[in-house]
Design an enzyme around this catalytic site. Sequence first.
Site, PDB file in Angstrom:
ATOM      1  N   PHE A  49      23.904 -12.136 -33.129  1.00 24.81           N
ATOM      2  CA  PHE A  49      25.101 -11.062 -32.617  1.00 24.81           C
ATOM      3  C   PHE A  49      24.363 -10.511 -31.461  1.00 24.81           C
ATOM      4  CE2 PHE A  49      23.449 -11.401 -37.151  1.00 24.81           C
ATOM      5  CZ  PHE A  49      23.945 -11.677 -38.338  1.00 24.81           C
ATOM      6  N   CYS A  50      23.935 -12.126 -30.480  1.00 27.49           N
ATOM      7  CA  CYS A  50      23.586 -11.657 -29.042  1.00 27.49           C
ATOM      8  C   CYS A  50      22.218 -10.216 -28.810  1.00 27.49           C
ATOM      9  CB  CYS A  50      24.734 -10.767 -28.441  1.00 27.49           C
ATOM     10  SG  CYS A  50      26.623 -11.715 -28.142  1.00 27.49           S
TER      11      CYS A  50
END
Length: 469
Positions: free
Chosen positions: A386-387
């Site tokens: 998810f970055c």
Amino acid sequence: MTTAIVSPIAPDAATFERQAAAAAPLAAVTGAEIQAPLITGGHIRYANLDYGASAPALSLVSAYLNEILPFYASVHRGAGYASQISTSVYENARDIVRGFVGGRPDDSVIFTRNTTDSLNLLAGCLPVVDGRPAGEVLYLDIEHHANLLPWQGVPHRSIVAADTIAGTVDSVRAELEQGGVSLLAVTGASNVTGEILPVRALAALAHQYGARIVVDAAQLAPHRRVDIAADDVDYLAFSGHKLYAPFGAGVLVGRPDWLDAGTPHLAGGGAVKEARLDGVSWATGPARHEGGSPNVLGAATLARATQVIAGLDQDRWHAHESAIRSYLVDGLQQIDGVTVHQIFKDTNPDTDTIGVVNFSVAGYDAGLVAAYLSAEHGVGLRDGRFCAHPLLKRLGLPSGSLRASFGVGSRLEDAQRLLAGIEKLRRDGLGWDYVVDAGRWVPANDTRTYPHWAPNTPGTAGAAPCTDD
């Protein structure tokens, strides 16, 4: 790492009433009834549980786009009828967005490519005294990369969030007490777990110690009304593609002094007062950072989306989202081998969360579960890191987890289908063979096709570049 605690749903009148609030979408979105092909044959309505990545466009926004599209033209540069209309729409979008976030009358509203672009822009506008940065940027280890990486190119320091919200606020206070911080950068709501941070309290702390605050509201703005004047927030960034608008335009709203003195974000036409062969006089105001032809339609649809969201009844809005989230969290916790993840032990699930649920399934790679849910149940959600790589490592999930995210176009049936898919996986296992292709799990011998206009390029489905640990 902790596990969210939610009491089991009791089959009483209050529960049924709560679930009824989420039985239907709160607002119409484009593509709500698209049909997804199943690997086993046939089609099913696509259950979109990936709003946190990019939310579908509101139907009212799509209609508005079709209305203004014939008048699309270059802005600020033409005397023609269409150009004048486009310029008016574009500039009026600033006032609409400023009003949506409770901006102060003199706050700048700068349109950018996305939230990442907005925060990189601000990083180029940090104050400088005698040729040196006036202070450091302070940020937490739970941030999305958009609110992490831009600050690593300037003087900075990071702190590890505590396992409680109260403890995290104390940690921020202790760091600010050391002095030397010019900007506190925090997320409004975690893109990984959906937990909300106390923005007003953090803003007060920053100002107490002579710093300013910027809030990454990419996840918060689509789920909660924001008021930067009331909360005393200096800068706020968010994106249209998460707030039910197409084109991905972003915006930075905030105090003009740093922005008017900072390095222009894009050197080019429109950002100058006067250009010479050997130099330039830069403009002030939003134009200073909006060099080149702007994303007119992106700004216009972003502004229209904020109007639609602002018009929602807040009680119904929150009841709709809360009902889906509590139903999903409770259902996941009742499935053996499933863990729901959160950052803080003292998060109130009824008031301190948005429509995001993060979980993992024992014995299965997150990417495999996502591929299975898509291929066999028509459910779309996000898997990976998810970055937010530092946060996933901190949660003990270095290889990633699963995220279900939802919003005004969602319905309870989406959560029910997800739960049914996970229950079947735990009970019966996979119903199809899966292989890794270009780093992603995909069904083996997949004969499903895309629409005739969409390129079906081998090896690119679901490809994510940030997979290396």
